[in-house]
Motif scaffolding. Structure first.
Motif, PDB file in Angstrom:
ATOM      1  N   MET A   1      -1.262  29.331 -30.657  1.00 50.67           N
ATOM      2  CA  MET A   1      -2.416  30.034 -30.090  1.00 50.67           C
ATOM      3  C   MET A   1      -2.063  30.513 -28.687  1.00 50.67           C
ATOM      4  O   MET A   1      -1.614  29.739 -27.853  1.00 50.67           O
ATOM      5  CB  MET A   1      -3.626  29.104 -30.016  1.00 50.67           C
ATOM      6  CG  MET A   1      -4.122  28.616 -31.367  1.00 50.67           C
ATOM      7  SD  MET A   1      -5.399  27.348 -31.218  1.00 50.67           S
ATOM      8  CE  MET A   1      -6.815  28.350 -30.801  1.00 50.67           C
ATOM      9  N   GLN A   2      -2.281  31.787 -28.452  1.00 48.72           N
ATOM     10  CA  GLN A   2      -1.977  32.362 -27.149  1.00 48.72           C
ATOM     11  C   GLN A   2      -3.161  33.195 -26.673  1.00 48.72           C
ATOM     12  O   GLN A   2      -3.665  34.043 -27.404  1.00 48.72           O
ATOM     13  CB  GLN A   2      -0.723  33.237 -27.212  1.00 48.72           C
ATOM     14  CG  GLN A   2      -0.303  33.800 -25.860  1.00 48.72           C
ATOM     15  CD  GLN A   2       0.867  34.762 -25.988  1.00 48.72           C
ATOM     16  OE1 GLN A   2       0.751  35.824 -26.583  1.00 48.72           O
ATOM     17  NE2 GLN A   2       2.013  34.370 -25.444  1.00 48.72           N
ATOM     18  N   ILE A   3      -3.600  32.949 -25.443  1.00 48.58           N
ATOM     19  CA  ILE A   3      -4.711  33.672 -24.842  1.00 48.58           C
ATOM     20  C   ILE A   3      -4.151  34.761 -23.936  1.00 48.58           C
ATOM     21  O   ILE A   3      -3.251  34.510 -23.138  1.00 48.58           O
ATOM     22  CB  ILE A   3      -5.595  32.718 -24.012  1.00 48.58           C
ATOM     23  CG1 ILE A   3      -6.167  31.612 -24.895  1.00 48.58           C
ATOM     24  CG2 ILE A   3      -6.714  33.485 -23.312  1.00 48.58           C
ATOM     25  CD1 ILE A   3      -6.747  30.445 -24.104  1.00 48.58           C
ATOM     26  N   THR A   4      -4.674  35.979 -24.066  1.00 51.92           N
ATOM     27  CA  THR A   4      -4.304  37.077 -23.172  1.00 51.92           C
ATOM     28  C   THR A   4      -5.577  37.684 -22.590  1.00 51.92           C
ATOM     29  O   THR A   4      -6.487  38.062 -23.336  1.00 51.92           O
ATOM     30  CB  THR A   4      -3.509  38.170 -23.899  1.00 51.92           C
ATOM     31  OG1 THR A   4      -2.298  37.605 -24.428  1.00 51.92           O
ATOM     32  CG2 THR A   4      -3.129  39.299 -22.937  1.00 51.92           C
ATOM     33  N   PHE A   5      -5.622  37.769 -21.274  1.00 50.63           N
ATOM     34  CA  PHE A   5      -6.784  38.338 -20.591  1.00 50.63           C
ATOM     35  C   PHE A   5      -6.577  39.842 -20.445  1.00 50.63           C
ATOM     36  O   PHE A   5      -5.630  40.294 -19.801  1.00 50.63           O
ATOM     37  CB  PHE A   5      -6.966  37.680 -19.223  1.00 50.63           C
ATOM     38  CG  PHE A   5      -7.414  36.245 -19.307  1.00 50.63           C
ATOM     39  CD1 PHE A   5      -8.760  35.915 -19.230  1.00 50.63           C
ATOM     40  CD2 PHE A   5      -6.490  35.232 -19.482  1.00 50.63           C
ATOM     41  CE1 PHE A   5      -9.171  34.599 -19.321  1.00 50.63           C
ATOM     42  CE2 PHE A   5      -6.892  33.906 -19.580  1.00 50.63           C
ATOM     43  CZ  PHE A   5      -8.241  33.585 -19.496  1.00 50.63           C
ATOM     44  N   LEU A   6      -7.494  40.614 -21.032  1.00 54.21           N
ATOM     45  CA  LEU A   6      -7.410  42.072 -20.979  1.00 54.21           C
ATOM     46  C   LEU A   6      -8.340  42.657 -19.925  1.00 54.21           C
ATOM     47  O   LEU A   6      -8.205  43.830 -19.569  1.00 54.21           O
ATOM     48  CB  LEU A   6      -7.743  42.656 -22.352  1.00 54.21           C
ATOM     49  CG  LEU A   6      -6.784  42.245 -23.481  1.00 54.21           C
ATOM     50  CD1 LEU A   6      -7.312  42.721 -24.823  1.00 54.21           C
ATOM     51  CD2 LEU A   6      -5.382  42.796 -23.229  1.00 54.21           C
ATOM     52  N   GLY A   7      -9.279  41.860 -19.440  1.00 52.31           N
ATOM     53  CA  GLY A   7     -10.190  42.315 -18.400  1.00 52.31           C
ATOM     54  C   GLY A   7     -10.848  41.128 -17.729  1.00 52.31           C
ATOM     55  O   GLY A   7     -11.392  40.261 -18.409  1.00 52.31           O
ATOM     56  N   THR A   8     -10.786  41.079 -16.386  1.00 53.53           N
ATOM     57  CA  THR A   8     -11.241  39.883 -15.667  1.00 53.53           C
ATOM     58  C   THR A   8     -12.225  40.195 -14.546  1.00 53.53           C
ATOM     59  O   THR A   8     -12.542  39.324 -13.741  1.00 53.53           O
ATOM     60  CB  THR A   8     -10.030  39.133 -15.088  1.00 53.53           C
ATOM     61  OG1 THR A   8      -9.278  40.019 -14.243  1.00 53.53           O
ATOM     62  CG2 THR A   8      -9.133  38.597 -16.194  1.00 53.53           C
ATOM     63  N   SER A   9     -12.700  41.435 -14.478  1.00 49.88           N
ATOM     64  CA  SER A   9     -13.687  41.803 -13.464  1.00 49.88           C
ATOM     65  C   SER A   9     -15.091  41.671 -14.037  1.00 49.88           C
ATOM     66  O   SER A   9     -15.283  41.630 -15.259  1.00 49.88           O
ATOM     67  CB  SER A   9     -13.465  43.248 -12.998  1.00 49.88           C
ATOM     68  OG  SER A   9     -14.398  43.611 -11.998  1.00 49.88           O
ATOM     69  N   SER A  10     -16.085  41.594 -13.166  1.00 43.28           N
ATOM     70  CA  SER A  10     -17.470  41.565 -13.619  1.00 43.28           C
ATOM     71  C   SER A  10     -18.150  42.881 -13.263  1.00 43.28           C
ATOM     72  O   SER A  10     -17.883  43.464 -12.213  1.00 43.28           O
ATOM     73  CB  SER A  10     -18.232  40.412 -12.959  1.00 43.28           C
ATOM     74  OG  SER A  10     -18.441  40.658 -11.584  1.00 43.28           O
ATOM     75  N   GLY A  11     -19.004  43.341 -14.156  1.00 43.42           N
ATOM     76  CA  GLY A  11     -19.825  44.512 -13.867  1.00 43.42           C
ATOM     77  C   GLY A  11     -19.093  45.830 -13.959  1.00 43.42           C
ATOM     78  O   GLY A  11     -19.405  46.683 -14.796  1.00 43.42           O
ATOM     79  N   VAL A  12     -18.129  46.039 -13.090  1.00 42.71           N
ATOM     80  CA  VAL A  12     -17.394  47.311 -13.039  1.00 42.71           C
ATOM     81  C   VAL A  12     -15.900  47.022 -12.939  1.00 42.71           C
ATOM     82  O   VAL A  12     -15.496  45.977 -12.424  1.00 42.71           O
ATOM     83  CB  VAL A  12     -17.831  48.172 -11.829  1.00 42.71           C
ATOM     84  CG1 VAL A  12     -19.293  48.573 -11.958  1.00 42.71           C
ATOM     85  CG2 VAL A  12     -17.593  47.436 -10.519  1.00 42.71           C
ATOM     86  N   PRO A  13     -15.064  47.957 -13.420  1.00 42.46           N
ATOM     87  CA  PRO A  13     -13.617  47.760 -13.268  1.00 42.46           C
ATOM     88  C   PRO A  13     -13.185  48.019 -11.829  1.00 42.46           C
ATOM     89  O   PRO A  13     -13.878  48.687 -11.059  1.00 42.46           O
ATOM     90  CB  PRO A  13     -13.019  48.808 -14.209  1.00 42.46           C
ATOM     91  CG  PRO A  13     -14.062  49.877 -14.290  1.00 42.46           C
ATOM     92  CD  PRO A  13     -15.392  49.184 -14.170  1.00 42.46           C
ATOM     93  N   ALA A  23      -8.231  38.188 -25.530  1.00 40.07           N
ATOM     94  CA  ALA A  23      -7.646  38.164 -26.872  1.00 40.07           C
ATOM     95  C   ALA A  23      -7.063  36.790 -27.162  1.00 40.07           C
ATOM     96  O   ALA A  23      -6.426  36.174 -26.292  1.00 40.07           O
ATOM     97  CB  ALA A  23      -6.559  39.225 -26.992  1.00 40.07           C
ATOM     98  N   LEU A  24      -7.296  36.311 -28.366  1.00 38.87           N
ATOM     99  CA  LEU A  24      -6.698  35.064 -28.840  1.00 38.87           C
ATOM    100  C   LEU A  24      -5.749  35.422 -29.978  1.00 38.87           C
ATOM    101  O   LEU A  24      -6.179  35.868 -31.046  1.00 38.87           O
ATOM    102  CB  LEU A  24      -7.780  34.096 -29.330  1.00 38.87           C
ATOM    103  CG  LEU A  24      -7.295  32.746 -29.869  1.00 38.87           C
ATOM    104  CD1 LEU A  24      -6.614  31.931 -28.760  1.00 38.87           C
ATOM    105  CD2 LEU A  24      -8.447  31.948 -30.458  1.00 38.87           C
ATOM    106  N   ARG A  25      -4.458  35.253 -29.732  1.00 35.25           N
ATOM    107  CA  ARG A  25      -3.451  35.595 -30.749  1.00 35.25           C
ATOM    108  C   ARG A  25      -3.132  34.369 -31.584  1.00 35.25           C
ATOM    109  O   ARG A  25      -2.883  33.278 -31.046  1.00 35.25           O
ATOM    110  CB  ARG A  25      -2.174  36.127 -30.093  1.00 35.25           C
ATOM    111  CG  ARG A  25      -1.185  36.718 -31.094  1.00 35.25           C
ATOM    112  CD  ARG A  25      -0.078  37.481 -30.384  1.00 35.25           C
ATOM    113  NE  ARG A  25       0.824  36.586 -29.689  1.00 35.25           N
ATOM    114  CZ  ARG A  25       1.913  36.038 -30.243  1.00 35.25           C
ATOM    115  NH1 ARG A  25       2.230  36.318 -31.503  1.00 35.25           N
ATOM    116  NH2 ARG A  25       2.691  35.249 -29.545  1.00 35.25           N
ATOM    117  N   LEU A  26      -3.156  34.540 -32.905  1.00 36.48           N
ATOM    118  CA  LEU A  26      -2.869  33.463 -33.850  1.00 36.48           C
ATOM    119  C   LEU A  26      -1.598  33.835 -34.604  1.00 36.48           C
ATOM    120  O   LEU A  26      -1.651  34.445 -35.679  1.00 36.48           O
ATOM    121  CB  LEU A  26      -4.043  33.280 -34.823  1.00 36.48           C
ATOM    122  CG  LEU A  26      -5.415  33.100 -34.162  1.00 36.48           C
ATOM    123  CD1 LEU A  26      -6.515  33.097 -35.212  1.00 36.48           C
ATOM    124  CD2 LEU A  26      -5.454  31.809 -33.340  1.00 36.48           C
TER     125      LEU A  26
END
Length: 319
Positions: A1-13, A23-26
């Motif tokens: 199991m591998q976690i990848t963060f594709l977006g970490t801001s709140s509200g606006v980019p 994303a959780l890769r299996l």
């Protein structure tokens, strides 16, 4: 199991952070499960090592734009790319209306089956390897946190030991590998668990956003290997957090501490903590680590491999 963060801001980019998506890769089943799909998520996928063709399930926490504006575009692009695999999408009841409207007004037709599941607290998906459940969080609109549990697996089957016992190869090995007790043609009863090594404990990943501190987040995160929790605000901005029903860094850490998780990864940061400002993200990290030392800050394209627990950790957990 591998976690990848594709977006970490709140509200606006921002220039360095896109809006919410994880994303959780299996790899054992060549699948990707997506949690939230903010605007620009498909562009983030293109910049990552993930393949959109492997996305099979999408879990939406709530209907705010920074969590769903990228969903229609991603689904349309998967169709244009020739995808024929079924896509299952889970989220609040309004999600179906939202996607139907998007299809109608953009005159988009998916070339592959898309199934929308309106979730309620409890188990929302289960197969032979995984259980996914959700709980209501505390936000301005109905919002859900998700928990992915990998089922425990029997330890490695000792073929040499089975051969030495005169157990004939064939379908019987499959039963023994699952730890079942089998009666041989000669009348002997063999306990499969005695032919297997230490069992492999399933891993647990929990995703909580958007929410102010709440007991449901603690219950959802119990004994998780990884808790991904929003930390929109610094501790000194707690009043804003309560007004907007978001979490501070210290709230996220309190959830991790009370739930007994192994690793906290904070995400969904307000752009107000950009470099050069009076308070920066390193300050949020310091605040959280004062309560829960095993804390990381997420950033776009951070990948985290969820480690398996060792047998002695299983014993401690079950004690």
């Amino acid at each position: 199991m591998q976690i990848t963060f594709l977006g970490t801001s709140s509200g606006v980019p921002t220039r360095s952070r896109n809006v919410s998506s994880v994303a959780l890769r299996l790899p054992q089943r060549a699948e990707v499960w997506l949690f939230d799909c903010g605007e620009g998520t498909q562009h983030q996928l293109l910049r990552s090592e993930l393949k959109s063709s492997q996305i099979r399930r999408i879990f939406v926490t709530h209907m705010h734009g920074d969590h769903i504006y990228g969903l229609m575009g991603l689904l349309a692009s998967c169709g244009l790319a020739g995808s024929t695999e079924r896509m299952d999408i889970y989220g609040p009841a309004d999600l179906d209306d939202y996607l139907r409207a998007g299809k109608r007004y953009s005159q988009t037709n998916f070339s592959y089956p898309v199934q929308i599941h309106a979730v309620q607290p409890g188990i929302i998906y289960e197969d032979e390897e995984f259980i996914v459940s959700c709980r209501m969080l505390k936000h301005r609109v109905p919002a859900f946190g998700y928990r992915v549990e990998e089922k425990d697996r029997p330890g490695r089957f000792d073929v040499k030991k089975a051969t030495a016992l005169g157990i004939p190869a064939g379908p019987i090995y499959g039963l023994l590998k699952r730890g079942e007790t089998v009666t041989l043609p000669d009348g002997r009863q063999i306990n499969g668990s005695e032919l297997c090594g230490e069992p492999e404990m399933g891993r647990k990943v929990v995703y909580c956003t958007d929410t102010v501190y709440c007991d449901n987040a603690v219950e959802l995160a119990k004994d998780a290997d990884v808790l991904i929790h929003e930390a929109t605000f610094a501790h000194q901005d707690a009043q804003l957090a309560f007004e907007r029903l978001h979490s501070t860094s210290t709230m996220a850490a309190q959830v991790a501490h009370l739930a007994g998780v192994k690793q906290l990864i904070m995400t969904h940061f307000s752009p107000r903590y950009a470099p050069g400002n009076a308070i920066m993200l390193d300050d949020l990290l310091e605040e959280a680590r004062a309560i829960f030392p095993k804390t990381k800050l997420a950033y776009d394209f951070l990948s985290y491999d969820v480690p398996r627990r060792l047998p002695n950790e299983m014993t401690q957990t079950n004690a």
